[in-house]
Scaffold this motif. Structure first.
Motif, short mmCIF file in Angstrom:
data_model
loop_
_atom_site.label_atom_id
_atom_site.label_comp_id
_atom_site.label_asym_id
_atom_site.label_seq_id
_atom_site.Cartn_x
_atom_site.Cartn_y
_atom_site.Cartn_z
N GLU A 156 0.83 -1.21 0.00
CA GLU A 156 0.00 0.00 0.00
C GLU A 156 0.86 1.26 0.00
O GLU A 156 0.54 2.25 -0.66
CB GLU A 156 -0.95 0.00 1.22
CG GLU A 156 -2.09 -0.97 1.08
CD GLU A 156 -2.73 -0.91 -0.32
OE1 GLU A 156 -3.07 0.20 -0.78
OE2 GLU A 156 -2.83 -1.97 -0.98
N ARG A 179 2.03 1.74 -3.44
CA ARG A 179 0.94 2.12 -4.32
C ARG A 179 0.60 3.61 -4.14
O ARG A 179 0.30 4.31 -5.09
CB ARG A 179 -0.31 1.26 -4.05
CG ARG A 179 -1.36 1.41 -5.15
CD ARG A 179 -2.57 0.55 -4.91
NE ARG A 179 -2.30 -0.89 -4.94
CZ ARG A 179 -2.05 -1.60 -6.05
NH1 ARG A 179 -1.99 -0.98 -7.23
NH2 ARG A 179 -1.85 -2.88 -5.98
N THR A 180 0.69 4.07 -2.91
CA THR A 180 0.41 5.49 -2.65
C THR A 180 1.38 6.36 -3.43
O THR A 180 0.99 7.33 -4.09
CB THR A 180 0.55 5.79 -1.13
OG1 THR A 180 -0.27 4.88 -0.43
CG2 THR A 180 0.17 7.22 -0.81
N TYR A 181 2.68 5.99 -3.39
CA TYR A 181 3.68 6.77 -4.15
C TYR A 181 3.39 6.67 -5.64
O TYR A 181 3.49 7.66 -6.37
CB TYR A 181 5.09 6.26 -3.85
CG TYR A 181 5.61 6.67 -2.49
CD1 TYR A 181 5.73 8.02 -2.15
CD2 TYR A 181 6.02 5.72 -1.56
CE1 TYR A 181 6.23 8.38 -0.91
CE2 TYR A 181 6.51 6.08 -0.32
CZ TYR A 181 6.61 7.41 0.01
OH TYR A 181 7.10 7.79 1.23
N ALA A 182 3.05 5.46 -6.12
CA ALA A 182 2.78 5.27 -7.56
C ALA A 182 1.62 6.17 -8.00
O ALA A 182 1.68 6.79 -9.07
CB ALA A 182 2.46 3.80 -7.84
N ASP A 183 0.59 6.27 -7.15
CA ASP A 183 -0.56 7.10 -7.49
C ASP A 183 -0.16 8.58 -7.53
O ASP A 183 -0.52 9.31 -8.45
CB ASP A 183 -1.69 6.90 -6.46
CG ASP A 183 -2.34 5.53 -6.63
OD1 ASP A 183 -2.09 4.89 -7.68
OD2 ASP A 183 -3.05 5.09 -5.70
N ILE A 184 0.61 9.01 -6.52
CA ILE A 184 0.99 10.43 -6.44
C ILE A 184 1.85 10.82 -7.65
O ILE A 184 1.66 11.87 -8.26
CB ILE A 184 1.78 10.73 -5.14
CG1 ILE A 184 0.88 10.51 -3.93
CG2 ILE A 184 2.31 12.16 -5.13
CD1 ILE A 184 1.63 10.55 -2.60
N ASP A 241 2.01 9.16 -10.39
CA ASP A 241 1.31 8.72 -11.60
C ASP A 241 2.18 7.73 -12.41
O ASP A 241 2.56 7.99 -13.55
CB ASP A 241 0.92 9.93 -12.46
CG ASP A 241 -0.08 9.52 -13.54
OD1 ASP A 241 -0.68 8.44 -13.38
OD2 ASP A 241 -0.21 10.24 -14.54
N PRO A 292 2.79 3.43 -13.50
CA PRO A 292 2.22 2.09 -13.49
C PRO A 292 2.86 1.24 -12.39
O PRO A 292 4.05 1.41 -12.12
CB PRO A 292 2.58 1.53 -14.88
CG PRO A 292 3.74 2.34 -15.33
CD PRO A 292 3.63 3.69 -14.69
N MET A 293 2.07 0.39 -11.76
CA MET A 293 2.63 -0.46 -10.70
C MET A 293 2.01 -1.86 -10.76
O MET A 293 0.81 -1.99 -10.98
CB MET A 293 2.36 0.16 -9.33
CG MET A 293 2.81 -0.76 -8.21
SD MET A 293 2.60 -0.03 -6.59
CE MET A 293 2.37 -1.48 -5.60
N GLU A 294 2.82 -2.87 -10.61
CA GLU A 294 2.35 -4.25 -10.60
C GLU A 294 2.80 -4.92 -9.31
O GLU A 294 3.91 -4.67 -8.83
CB GLU A 294 2.97 -5.04 -11.77
CG GLU A 294 2.64 -4.51 -13.15
CD GLU A 294 1.24 -4.90 -13.60
OE1 GLU A 294 0.64 -5.79 -12.97
OE2 GLU A 294 0.76 -4.30 -14.58
#
Ligand code: GDP
Length: 365
Positions: free
Chosen positions: A212, A215-220, A222, A224-226
């Motif tokens: 999580e 994922r938070t960093y990936a969202d901020i 922007d 792609p994350m797997e």
């Protein structure tokens, strides 16, 4: 001249007392490592004696007895560094040009004291001083020391991110050393400052919170994350990111003693064909635990280290033996929790300067 004697269990502790009580300008006159047996050490605890002053050192011996004492001190120190008493006499003679009362240049001893104070392992410090003592080029011991350290501490420069094929860099290491935070810093810098196309993959499925967090960093940022849990899933994820410039892989923290998990990690990294396997080490950990971590992670194919938490480290000298033994170069240094700012590409000169403390000037060649 006010000469005071400090006694402690280790040289490091004694030098710390000198600094605390006499300040930064204190000069060490001599040290004595008592050859007391184990029982005596356990009962009395004090094993090392350091004489220091804040006044000027005498330019000539105060008395023959003191001269003998000085010489005896160095002899005690150096006996363990050289192979035979003959070597020791050569050593005294070789340095007769710039004689201190002891027969050795003060700076050579000062080099030893500086290394110990920088928290360099005592056996490493002895080896360095022994190596430097054989150099008869006339260069000042302090400069020899800096050159020696610059040779020992190697760096890689930043990740060589090209275009056309993604560079795959995996961060490995024990839990809590800063892998996820470092990935976020690298991802943000390459994406936002260098305009590279970056993707994230995490194989950290054991700790939901860690997934999580990434994922938070990936969202901020922007990105792609797997999230993957098998080598096949990992290959598929990398395949789906072939259009990117850089793929950063976060891995579950592995206990260095967990052989099975180290083996699993190795299979994952082989499947990923990782270009860089960066071992993340917290500079706040002891030399002993860092050395064990390097050895345990070596089978996964570590290529360099990232040193984290420099902002919390009391000293860096303990890393010297660890880096020498592992033969791993340093890639990045991190010095705080702020994403993306608290990270820098490792630079040997500033690292050595920081290791030795501000009193040592590392001249640029
Ligand atoms: P991981 O388990 O190896 O992924 O470690 P994390 O990235 O979750 O970091 C563990 C803790 O160390 C977090 O509280 C981070 O904010 C903190 N941390 C990471 N890098 C640094 C650093 O350079 N300095 C300091 N002081 N804390 C850091």
């Amino acid at each position: 001249m006010d000469i005071r004697t400090f006694r402690a269990r280790t040289l490091n502790d004694a030098l710390r007392q000198v600094r605390q009580q006499l300040g930064d300008d204190a000069k060490v006159l001599h040290t004595r490592i008592k050859n007391s047996g184990l029982v005596a050490r356990v009962i009395w605890g004090q094993h090392v004696e350091v004489a220091a002053t804040v006044g000027e050192k005498p330019s000539a011996p105060v008395s023959t007895e003191i001269e003998f004492d000085y010489r005896q001190q160095y002899r005690d120190q150096l006996t363990e560094m050289v192979d035979s008493p003959t070597d020791l006499d050569d050593l005294f003679t070789a340095h007769s040009a710039a004689r201190e009362p002891s027969g050795l240049p003060e700076q050579l001893f000062q080099v030893f004291a500086d290394l110990i104070e920088a928290d360099v392992d005592e056996s490493v410090a002895r080896r360095i001083v022994s190596d430097l003592s054989t150099n008869d080029s006339g260069t000042r011991p302090h400069e020899l020391l800096v050159d020696y350290l610059l040779d020992s501490v190697t760096t890689t420069g930043p990740l060589a991110v090209g275009r056309g094929r993604p560079r795959v860099a995996a961060l490995v290491g024990p839990t809590g050393v800063g892998k996820t935070t470092t990935i976020a810093k690298l991802a943000a810098n390459y994406r936002l400052r260098e305009n590279r196309r970056v993707g994230l993959i995490t194989v950290d499925t054991f700790r939901v919170a860690a997934v999580e967090q990434l994922r938070t960093y990936a969202d901020i940022i922007d990105l792609p994350m797997e999230v993957v849990s098998t080598p096949t899933e990992l290959c598929d994820a990398i395949e789906s990111m072939q259009h990117l410039d850089l793929i950063l892989m976060d891995t579950a923290g592995r206990s260095p003693r967990d052989v099975v998990r180290i083996h699993e990690l190795r299979r994952m990294l082989e499947a990923a064909k990782a270009d860089d396997v960066l071992l993340v080490l917290s500079t706040t950990a002891s030399a002993r635990s860092l050395g064990a971590t390097c050895r345990e992670f070596a089978p996964v194919g570590t290529t360099a280290v990232v040193l984290t938490k420099l902002d919390e480290a009391m000293s860096l000298g303990h890393l010297l033996g660890v880096l020498e033994e592992s033969k791993l170069p340093i890639c990045y240094l991190t010095n705080g929790q702020n994403v993306p700012d608290d990270i820098a590409v490792a630079d040997g000169e500033s690292f050595v300067r920081r290791m030795l403390g501000s009193s040592h000037n590392v001249a640029t060649a």
